[in-house]
Design a protein around this motif. Sequence first.
Motif, mmCIF file in Angstrom:
data_model
loop_
_atom_site.group_PDB
_atom_site.id
_atom_site.type_symbol
_atom_site.label_atom_id
_atom_site.label_comp_id
_atom_site.label_asym_id
_atom_site.label_seq_id
_atom_site.Cartn_x
_atom_site.Cartn_y
_atom_site.Cartn_z
ATOM 1 N N VAL A 59 -8.697 2.990 49.189
ATOM 2 C CA VAL A 59 -9.652 3.274 50.259
ATOM 3 C C VAL A 59 -9.821 2.023 51.103
ATOM 4 O O VAL A 59 -9.968 0.922 50.564
ATOM 5 N N GLU A 60 -9.786 2.205 52.395
ATOM 6 C CA GLU A 60 -10.121 1.111 53.294
ATOM 7 C C GLU A 60 -11.398 1.502 54.022
ATOM 8 O O GLU A 60 -11.489 2.604 54.577
ATOM 9 N N CYS A 61 -12.378 0.629 53.966
ATOM 10 C CA CYS A 61 -13.660 0.952 54.578
ATOM 11 C C CYS A 61 -14.138 -0.211 55.435
ATOM 12 O O CYS A 61 -13.892 -1.365 55.120
ATOM 13 N N ARG A 75 -10.497 -3.275 51.281
ATOM 14 C CA ARG A 75 -9.561 -2.308 50.705
ATOM 15 C C ARG A 75 -9.803 -2.288 49.202
ATOM 16 O O ARG A 75 -9.676 -3.314 48.537
ATOM 17 N N VAL A 76 -10.178 -1.142 48.698
ATOM 18 C CA VAL A 76 -10.446 -0.969 47.274
ATOM 19 C C VAL A 76 -9.416 0.012 46.729
ATOM 20 O O VAL A 76 -9.222 1.088 47.292
ATOM 21 N N SER A 77 -8.768 -0.364 45.645
ATOM 22 C CA SER A 77 -7.820 0.533 45.002
ATOM 23 C C SER A 77 -8.168 0.625 43.525
ATOM 24 O O SER A 77 -8.669 -0.330 42.934
ATOM 25 N N ALA A 78 -7.944 1.796 42.977
ATOM 26 C CA ALA A 78 -8.269 2.036 41.575
ATOM 27 C C ALA A 78 -7.323 3.084 41.022
ATOM 28 O O ALA A 78 -6.901 3.993 41.734
ATOM 29 N N ARG A 90 -8.726 -3.046 42.084
ATOM 30 C CA ARG A 90 -8.491 -4.206 42.943
ATOM 31 C C ARG A 90 -9.388 -4.104 44.168
ATOM 32 O O ARG A 90 -9.573 -3.025 44.714
ATOM 33 N N VAL A 91 -9.914 -5.239 44.577
ATOM 34 C CA VAL A 91 -10.668 -5.337 45.824
ATOM 35 C C VAL A 91 -9.926 -6.337 46.693
ATOM 36 O O VAL A 91 -9.750 -7.495 46.303
ATOM 37 N N VAL A 105 -18.607 -1.659 46.547
ATOM 38 C CA VAL A 105 -17.926 -2.221 47.714
ATOM 39 C C VAL A 105 -17.694 -1.116 48.736
ATOM 40 O O VAL A 105 -17.892 -1.308 49.920
ATOM 41 N N VAL A 106 -17.275 0.052 48.266
ATOM 42 C CA VAL A 106 -17.114 1.220 49.137
ATOM 43 C C VAL A 106 -18.483 1.871 49.273
ATOM 44 O O VAL A 106 -19.136 2.162 48.283
#
Length: 107
Positions: A59-61, A75-78, A90-91, A105-106
Motif C-alpha cells: 500500500v502506498e499512502c 509504502r507499507v508492505s506485508a 516493511r515500511v 502508518v496506513v
Amino acid sequence: MADADIGLPPAGCVIVGPNGHGKTSLIEALLYPRVFRSFRGASDRELARFGGEGFWLEVECEAPGHGGTEAPASRVSAGYDVRTRQKRVRVDGVEPQRLADAIGVVR
C-alpha cells in the motif's frame, strides 16, 4: 482475489455485490496493512488462498502533514509465507524492529 492495483478516491467508495464474491476479502486486504491481522480474527494462514503459498500486500499512502503541507508518501508492505509460517512487514522498504512500530502508518 489474485493481483490487483486499486486506487481509492479520497471521498471514499461503496463496495456492493452478491454474497460470496469477495467483498469481505477486499476489505480485509485493505485493512491488513494497517493492523497486520484479520479484523475477523482469522489466522494469517486462513487469509492465504486455499493451496496457495501465502500472500503479499503493498500500500502506498499519502499523509497530510502539519500546517496544511503534504507529508511524504509511505509504502507499507506485508505478507505471510505459508511454508515458513512467517509474517513479513516493511515500511518504506525497511523491516521494523517491532511490528507495533508499523501499526497505524496506513491511515
